[in-house]
Scaffold this active site. Structure first.
Site, PDB file in Angstrom:
ATOM      1  N   LYS A 181       0.671  -1.343  -0.036  1.00 51.05           N
ATOM      2  CA  LYS A 181      -0.005   0.045   0.036  1.00 51.05           C
ATOM      3  C   LYS A 181       0.827   1.052  -0.021  1.00 51.05           C
ATOM      4  O   LYS A 181       1.620   1.649   0.888  1.00 51.05           O
ATOM      5  CB  LYS A 181      -1.073   0.280   1.313  1.00 51.05           C
ATOM      6  N   GLY A 233       7.302   4.523   8.199  1.00 46.59           N
ATOM      7  CA  GLY A 233       6.344   5.878   8.403  1.00 46.59           C
ATOM      8  C   GLY A 233       6.558   6.407   9.927  1.00 46.59           C
ATOM      9  O   GLY A 233       7.516   6.332  10.172  1.00 46.59           O
ATOM     10  N   SER A 234       5.365   6.874  10.402  1.00 43.49           N
ATOM     11  CA  SER A 234       5.509   7.321  11.613  1.00 43.49           C
ATOM     12  C   SER A 234       5.719   6.299  12.863  1.00 43.49           C
ATOM     13  O   SER A 234       5.319   5.377  12.904  1.00 43.49           O
ATOM     14  CB  SER A 234       4.475   8.354  11.899  1.00 43.49           C
ATOM     15  N   THR A 235       6.438   6.996  13.961  1.00 40.59           N
ATOM     16  CA  THR A 235       6.578   6.037  15.246  1.00 40.59           C
ATOM     17  C   THR A 235       5.189   5.635  15.785  1.00 40.59           C
ATOM     18  O   THR A 235       5.015   4.803  16.114  1.00 40.59           O
ATOM     19  CB  THR A 235       7.449   6.712  15.990  1.00 40.59           C
ATOM     20  N   GLY A 238       3.617   3.069  13.672  1.00 39.21           N
ATOM     21  CA  GLY A 238       4.534   1.867  14.003  1.00 39.21           C
ATOM     22  C   GLY A 238       4.131   1.086  15.146  1.00 39.21           C
ATOM     23  O   GLY A 238       3.881  -0.251  15.221  1.00 39.21           O
ATOM     24  N   CYS A 289      13.397  10.436   6.950  1.00 40.02           N
ATOM     25  CA  CYS A 289      13.634  10.050   8.427  1.00 40.02           C
ATOM     26  C   CYS A 289      14.832  10.049   8.959  1.00 40.02           C
ATOM     27  O   CYS A 289      14.981  10.322  10.131  1.00 40.02           O
ATOM     28  CB  CYS A 289      13.123   8.523   8.524  1.00 40.02           C
ATOM     29  N   GLU A 386      10.307  14.988  15.739  1.00 35.29           N
ATOM     30  CA  GLU A 386      10.341  14.785  14.243  1.00 35.29           C
ATOM     31  C   GLU A 386       9.657  15.928  13.677  1.00 35.29           C
ATOM     32  O   GLU A 386       8.500  15.770  13.710  1.00 35.29           O
ATOM     33  CB  GLU A 386      10.129  13.507  13.774  1.00 35.29           C
TER      34      GLU A 386
HETATM   35  P1  NDP Z   1       2.048   7.615   8.694  1.00 36.34           P
HETATM   36  O1  NDP Z   1       2.824   6.877   9.500  1.00 36.34           O
HETATM   37  O2  NDP Z   1       0.668   7.858   8.974  1.00 36.34           O
HETATM   38  O3  NDP Z   1       2.049   6.851   7.237  1.00 36.34           O
HETATM   39  C1  NDP Z   1       2.620   5.969   6.681  1.00 36.34           C
HETATM   40  C2  NDP Z   1       2.037   4.869   5.992  1.00 36.34           C
HETATM   41  O4  NDP Z   1       1.156   4.289   6.839  1.00 36.34           O
HETATM   42  C3  NDP Z   1       0.919   5.526   4.941  1.00 36.34           C
HETATM   43  O5  NDP Z   1       0.839   4.618   3.830  1.00 36.34           O
HETATM   44  C4  NDP Z   1      -0.070   5.744   5.607  1.00 36.34           C
HETATM   45  O6  NDP Z   1      -1.462   5.705   4.826  1.00 36.34           O
HETATM   46  C5  NDP Z   1      -0.339   4.346   6.533  1.00 36.34           C
HETATM   47  N1  NDP Z   1      -1.049   4.330   7.485  1.00 36.34           N
HETATM   48  C6  NDP Z   1      -1.362   5.212   8.382  1.00 36.34           C
HETATM   49  N2  NDP Z   1      -2.201   4.912   9.417  1.00 36.34           N
HETATM   50  C7  NDP Z   1      -2.041   3.560   9.536  1.00 36.34           C
HETATM   51  C8  NDP Z   1      -2.699   2.346  10.099  1.00 36.34           C
HETATM   52  N3  NDP Z   1      -3.218   2.805  11.224  1.00 36.34           N
HETATM   53  N4  NDP Z   1      -2.124   1.100   9.908  1.00 36.34           N
HETATM   54  C9  NDP Z   1      -1.567   0.972   8.850  1.00 36.34           C
HETATM   55  N5  NDP Z   1      -1.105   1.927   7.861  1.00 36.34           N
HETATM   56  C10 NDP Z   1      -1.486   3.111   8.103  1.00 36.34           C
HETATM   57  O7  NDP Z   1       2.886   8.999   8.303  1.00 36.34           O
HETATM   58  P2  NDP Z   1       2.219  10.236   7.984  1.00 36.34           P
HETATM   59  O8  NDP Z   1       2.118  10.257   6.528  1.00 36.34           O
HETATM   60  O9  NDP Z   1       0.883  10.615   8.652  1.00 36.34           O
HETATM   61  O10 NDP Z   1       3.251  11.325   8.556  1.00 36.34           O
HETATM   62  C11 NDP Z   1       3.145  11.843   9.849  1.00 36.34           C
HETATM   63  C12 NDP Z   1       4.370  12.243  10.385  1.00 36.34           C
HETATM   64  O11 NDP Z   1       5.153  10.616  10.163  1.00 36.34           O
HETATM   65  C13 NDP Z   1       5.342  12.968   9.647  1.00 36.34           C
HETATM   66  O12 NDP Z   1       4.946  14.332   9.936  1.00 36.34           O
HETATM   67  C14 NDP Z   1       6.710  12.377   9.965  1.00 36.34           C
HETATM   68  O13 NDP Z   1       7.167  13.089  11.360  1.00 36.34           O
HETATM   69  C15 NDP Z   1       6.484  11.053  10.288  1.00 36.34           C
HETATM   70  N6  NDP Z   1       6.916  10.346   8.895  1.00 36.34           N
HETATM   71  C16 NDP Z   1       8.089   9.489   9.171  1.00 36.34           C
HETATM   72  C17 NDP Z   1       8.287   8.910   7.989  1.00 36.34           C
HETATM   73  C18 NDP Z   1       9.784   8.099   7.879  1.00 36.34           C
HETATM   74  O14 NDP Z   1      10.386   7.591   7.189  1.00 36.34           O
HETATM   75  N7  NDP Z   1      10.223   7.873   9.063  1.00 36.34           N
HETATM   76  C19 NDP Z   1       7.960   8.751   6.609  1.00 36.34           C
HETATM   77  C20 NDP Z   1       6.377   9.544   6.631  1.00 36.34           C
HETATM   78  C21 NDP Z   1       6.175  10.281   7.818  1.00 36.34           C
HETATM   79  P3  NDP Z   1      -1.920   7.294   4.337  1.00 36.34           P
HETATM   80  O15 NDP Z   1      -0.652   7.962   3.423  1.00 36.34           O
HETATM   81  O16 NDP Z   1      -3.025   6.772   3.536  1.00 36.34           O
HETATM   82  O17 NDP Z   1      -2.332   8.038   5.539  1.00 36.34           O
END
Ligand code: NDP
Length: 481
Positions: A181, A233-235, A238, A289, A386
Site C-alpha cells: 500500500k 512511516g511514523s512512530t 508503527g 527519516c 521529528e
Molecule cells: P504515517 O505513519 O501515518 O503513514 C505511513 C503509511 O502508513 C502511509 O501509507 C499511511 O497511509 C499508512 N497508515 C496510516 N495509518 C495506518 C494504520 N493505522 N495502519 C496501517 N497503515 C497506516 O505517516 P504520515 O504520512 O501521517 O506522516 C506523519 C508523520 O510521520 C510525519 O510528520 C513524519 O514526522 C512521520 N513520517 C516519518 C516517515 C519516516 O520515514 N520515518 C515517513 C512518513 C512520515 P496514508 O498515507 O493513507 O495515511
C-alpha cells in the site's frame, strides 16, 4: 554571490496520466469500492483519481498473492526469480525520466532529486537483489533458507518509488509475494510500477498494489492471510502496528522516525561541513527519516559555522519542483505543512530564535522556507520531535563526551553524522552514537548493499545488504528456494 538562472523546467510530456487508476491485483488493474483524488502539492491541481481499497479489495489482493506464492513464486528456482528482478530493474531505467517527472508531480520534490537520487537508487535496489535471488544459500542463513509467504507492506510519501523498491526487491528475491500500500498522497509511481510488472511478464499475483488511506493500511496489516508486515512511516502508526502484530505472530520490521544529530567538530573544514548540513536537512524538504535535523556544533566555531550556513542557505532556490535549478520543492501535503508550522511556532514560544532564508513563497501549493533555530535546548519540542520539514535545530557542545550525551538524548536512533579530520575521533564517536547509520564527513549516502535501520523508537530490522534479506527469510527453515 548569487547567480541568476533562467527557468529550466523539465517537460511533463513524457508522462501520460490516466484520468483514473484501479487497483493492481492478480496482474490486472481492477475497479475497487470507491475513489479519491491525488494532487500536485506544488500547484494543488488534481492529477488523477485513484481507487480506495476496502476490505473486499484487500481480501482479493491477499488471495492473489497467496495463490501466486504457493503455485509459482515460492517454487520457482532463485535463478529464474532473479531474471524477473533484473528485467524490472532495466525497465525502471528505461522509464526513468517518466518516473522522475511523475514522482516530482505527485510528491513535490525537486526534479533534480527524483532524477538523480530516487529513481536511480530504486533501479539499483532491484539490480542488487536480483543478484541475491540465486545465492541465498550463501548469505549466511544456512544452506536453504525459505521465504516467509505473503508480505504486507505499507510505505510513506517521502520517497514513494524508492521505498517501494526497498520493500519489494528483497521480498521478491527471497521468494515471497507482496501486497503493497503506497501513501495516500503519492500513489502514482507505484501504479506505473504495476505497469512495469506487467511489461516484465511477472507472474500475476506476485506483486499487488492496493491504494488507499490509513484505513487500507490497517486492513492490510491486520489481514490473517499475511505472514509478515514491513512498515515505514511514523512512530505512532508503527507502535499501533506492532501491537496488532504482537498478538498475531506475524513477522514484523519497522522503519520509523528519527531526530539525527549532525555533529561538527572545530577541526572540520567549514565549507564542506556546511554542504553536509544543507544536504542533511534540506534534501527532499527535510522529509527524510534520517535527516540531520539537529546540528551539534562545537562552541568554538559556532558563530563562524552559522554565518557560513546562513550565507549558503540564502543561495538555495525554492519554487517550481519541475525546474532543474530548484533546490527546495513543495511540502508534500497541507497536513504536513500544518505540522511543520505548529512545531516551529512551539520553537519560538519555548524561547528558541528562528531565522528563515529570505525567499518568496509561491501563491499556490504548500511551501515552507529553509529555517534554522538557534538557542535551542535539549528540552525544546523542536529538539525532541521529528518535524519532517526544512527546519534545523542548532545546539552547541564543548567536548566529545558532551556531544555524545546530547546526540543520544533522543527517543530515536536512526542516523548520525560526524565531521572532523581525526579518524580516531570518528571511530570513538561512531562506537558511542546510538544510531543505525553513522556517516563520517558526509551525510545522506545510500547504497543497496548497506543495511539501514534504527534503534529505540526508530524501529527494528534492517533494509538493504545481506542483513536486509533476513527480514524476508525463515532462517530456521530447511528446503530449497
Ligand atoms: P504515517 O505513519 O501515518 O503513514 C505511513 C503509511 O502508513 C502511509 O501509507 C499511511 O497511509 C499508512 N497508515 C496510516 N495509518 C495506518 C494504520 N493505522 N495502519 C496501517 N497503515 C497506516 O505517516 P504520515 O504520512 O501521517 O506522516 C506523519 C508523520 O510521520 C510525519 O510528520 C513524519 O514526522 C512521520 N513520517 C516519518 C516517515 C519516516 O520515514 N520515518 C515517513 C512518513 C512520515 P496514508 O498515507 O493513507 O495515511
Amino acid at each position: 554571490m548569487r547567480f541568476e538562472y533562467a527557468p529550466a523546467p523539465e517537460s511533463r510530456s513524457v508522462v501520460t496520466l490516466r484520468d483514473s487508476y484501479g487497483l493492481f491485483i492478480g496482474g490486472e488493474f481492477v475497479a475497487g469500492s470507491s475513489v479519491f483524488k491525488t494532487i500536485s502539492p506544488a500547484t494543488e491541481e488534481v492529477l488523477a483519481e485513484v481507487t480506495h481499497a476496502g476490505p473486499e479489495d484487500v481480501d482479493r489482493a491477499v488471495a492473489a498473492a497467496r495463490q501466486a506464492y504457493e503455485r509459482v513464486w515460492s517454487v520457482m528456482p532463485g535463478r529464474e526469480r532473479g531474471k524477473y528482478l533484473f528485467r524490472i530493474a532495466r525497465l525502471l531505467q528505461e522509464r526513468a525520466r517518466e518516473l522522475a517527472v511523475l514522482e516530482t508531480m505527485d510528491n513535490g520534490k525537486p526534479i533534480r532529486e527524483s532524477r538523480d537520487v530516487d529513481i536511480p537508487l530504486a533501479a539499483a535496489h532491484f539490480f542488487y537483489h536480483a543478484g541475491w535471488a540465486d545465492k541465498l544459500g550463501y548469505a549466511g542463513f544456512g544452506p536453504s533458507p525459505r521465504p516467509l509467504g505473503v508480505v504486507g507492506q505499507v510505505i510513506p510519501w517521502n520517497f514513494p518509488l524508492l521505498m517501494l523498491a526497498w520493500k519489494i526487491a528483497p521480498a521478491l528475491a527471497c521468494g515471497n509475494t507482496v501486497v503493497l500500500k503506497p501513501a495516500e498522497t503519492t500513489p502514482l509511481t507505484a501504479l506505473v510500477f504495476a505497469e512495469i510488472c506487467q511489461q516484465a511478464d511477472l507472474p500475476p499475483g506476485v506483486v499487488n498494489i492496493v491504494t488507499g488511506d490509513g484505513s487500507t493500511g490497517q486492513l492490510l496489516v491486520a489481514h490473517p492471510g499475511i505472514d509478515k508486515v514491513a512498515f515505514t512511516g511514523s512512530t505512532a502508526v508503527g507502535k499501533e502496528i506492532a501491537r496488532a502484530c504482537a498478538v498475531s505472530g506475524k513477522r514484523l520490521t519497522l522503519e520509523l522516525g528519527g531526530k539525527a544529530a549532525n555533529v561538527v567538530f572545530d577541526d572540520s573544514p567549514v565549507d564542506q561541513a556546511v554542504e553536509g548540513i544543507v544536504n542533511g536537512i534540506f534534501f527532499n524538504q527535510g522529509h527524510v527519516c534520517c535527516a540531520g535535523s539537529r546540528l551539534l556544533v562545537q562552541e568554538s566555531i559556532a558563530d563562524e559555522l552559522l554565518s557560513a550556513l546562513k550565507r549558503r542557505m540564502m543561495t538555495l532556490r525554492l519554487g517550481d519542483p519541475m525546474d532543474k535549478n530548484t533546490d527546495i520543492g513543495a511540502i508534500n501535503s497541507r497536513v504536513q505543512l500544518d505540522k511543520i508550522q505548529e512545531l516551529t511556532a512551539s520553537g519560538e514560544a519555548e524561547g528558541a530564535e528562528r531565522w528563515s532564508a529570505p525567499c518568496a513563497l509561491p501563491d499556490r501549493g504548500f511551501w515552507f522556507p529553509p529555517t534554522v533555530f538557534t538557542g535551542v535546548s535539549a528540552a525544546h519540542r523542536i529538539a525532541q520531535e521529528e518535524i519532517f520539514g526544512p527546519v534545523l535545530s542548532v545546539l552547541t557542545f564543548r567536548t566529545p563526551a558532551e556531544a555524545i550525551e546530547k546526540a543520544n538524548n533522543t527517543p530515536y536512533g536512526l542516523s548520525a553524522g560526524v565531521w572532523t579530520e581525526k579518524g580516531s575521533l570518528i571511530l570513538w564517536m561512531a562506537s558511542r552514537l546510538r544510531a543505525g547509520v553513522v556517516w563520517a564527513n558526509t551525510f545522506n549516502r545510500f547504497d543497496p548493499a548497506a543495511p539501514f535501520g534504527g534503534y529505540k523508537e526508530s524501529g527494528f530490522g534492517r533494509e538493504g545488504g545481506r542483513h536486509g534479506l533476513e527480514a524476508y527469510l525463515d532462517v530456521l527453515g530447511g528446503s530449497d528456494v
